[in-house]
Design a protein around this motif. Structure first.
Motif, mmCIF file in Angstrom:
data_model
loop_
_atom_site.group_PDB
_atom_site.id
_atom_site.type_symbol
_atom_site.label_atom_id
_atom_site.label_comp_id
_atom_site.label_asym_id
_atom_site.label_seq_id
_atom_site.Cartn_x
_atom_site.Cartn_y
_atom_site.Cartn_z
ATOM 1 N N ASN A 195 -0.598 -2.419 -35.032
ATOM 2 C CA ASN A 195 -1.576 -2.951 -34.081
ATOM 3 C C ASN A 195 -1.572 -2.053 -32.849
ATOM 4 O O ASN A 195 -0.647 -2.088 -32.044
ATOM 5 C CB ASN A 195 -1.242 -4.391 -33.692
ATOM 6 N N THR A 196 -2.617 -1.240 -32.700
ATOM 7 C CA THR A 196 -2.724 -0.321 -31.571
ATOM 8 C C THR A 196 -3.400 -0.973 -30.373
ATOM 9 O O THR A 196 -3.530 -0.344 -29.326
ATOM 10 C CB THR A 196 -3.509 0.943 -31.970
ATOM 11 N N GLY A 197 -3.837 -2.222 -30.529
ATOM 12 C CA GLY A 197 -4.537 -2.916 -29.458
ATOM 13 C C GLY A 197 -3.595 -3.593 -28.475
ATOM 14 O O GLY A 197 -2.368 -3.469 -28.571
ATOM 15 N N ASP A 198 -4.199 -4.308 -27.529
ATOM 16 C CA ASP A 198 -3.409 -4.999 -26.508
ATOM 17 C C ASP A 198 -3.403 -6.512 -26.704
ATOM 18 O O ASP A 198 -2.957 -7.254 -25.842
ATOM 19 C CB ASP A 198 -3.916 -4.650 -25.108
ATOM 20 N N ARG A 199 -3.888 -6.977 -27.846
ATOM 21 C CA ARG A 199 -3.905 -8.397 -28.176
ATOM 22 C C ARG A 199 -3.395 -8.600 -29.608
ATOM 23 O O ARG A 199 -3.555 -7.736 -30.455
ATOM 24 C CB ARG A 199 -5.328 -8.943 -28.104
ATOM 25 N N ALA A 251 -8.520 -2.475 -34.286
ATOM 26 C CA ALA A 251 -7.302 -2.107 -33.560
ATOM 27 C C ALA A 251 -6.118 -1.903 -34.500
ATOM 28 O O ALA A 251 -5.091 -1.368 -34.096
ATOM 29 C CB ALA A 251 -6.952 -3.164 -32.519
ATOM 30 N N GLU A 300 1.488 -8.376 -33.599
ATOM 31 C CA GLU A 300 1.550 -8.366 -32.139
ATOM 32 C C GLU A 300 1.191 -6.959 -31.641
ATOM 33 O O GLU A 300 1.328 -5.979 -32.384
ATOM 34 C CB GLU A 300 2.951 -8.747 -31.663
ATOM 35 N N PRO A 301 0.742 -6.824 -30.395
ATOM 36 C CA PRO A 301 0.408 -5.498 -29.858
ATOM 37 C C PRO A 301 1.589 -4.535 -30.011
ATOM 38 O O PRO A 301 2.721 -4.879 -29.675
ATOM 39 C CB PRO A 301 0.117 -5.776 -28.387
ATOM 40 N N GLY A 302 1.312 -3.355 -30.558
ATOM 41 C CA GLY A 302 2.346 -2.342 -30.754
ATOM 42 C C GLY A 302 3.225 -2.558 -31.962
ATOM 43 O O GLY A 302 4.020 -1.697 -32.314
#
Length: 116
Positions: free
Chosen positions: A37-41, A57, A81-83
């Motif tokens: 997950n490269t997004g922030d959410r 993402a 989860e993000p990251g």
């Protein structure tokens, strides 16, 4: 009233043992993917979502995932989860293998060998 009751309304009764998901699938109908997950959410992928159509993402080999979905029980999902990075099992879609698409800019996906 006991929370572990095996009788009465709402009781869940199961046979002892385990159930193997998609036990009839061949090795060719199974794949493993590492999804990041490269997004922030947080992002979830449902049990029957065509993997290439999952949230943008999520970073993984979408071309190799064409025609596949997560190998999880129906009605469940995997949360990223993000990251976070996770290896997931996937299985080939069955039936007519028609995927209408969940993204507005897509009309549908067909796969090699599919009857038109």
């Amino acid at each position: 009233m006991s929370a572990t009751s095996s009788s009465g309304p709402g009781a869940i009764r199961v046979r002892p043992g385990t159930v193997e998901l998609n036990a009839d699938r061949s090795d060719a109908e199974r794949r493993e993917f590492v999804i990041v997950n490269t997004g922030d959410r947080p992002v979830q992928i449902g049990s029957h979502v065509h993997l290439p159509d999952a949230n943008g993402a999520l970073d993984f080999d979408r071309a190799a995932a064409a025609g596949f979905r997560l190998d999880v029980p129906a009605g469940t999902s995997q949360r990223f989860e993000p990251g976070a990075s996770r290896s997931v099992a996937a299985v080939a879609l069955r039936g007519r293998r028609r995927v209408p698409g969940i993204q507005r800019d897509k009309t549908g996906t067909t796969f090699p060998g599919q009857e038109h």
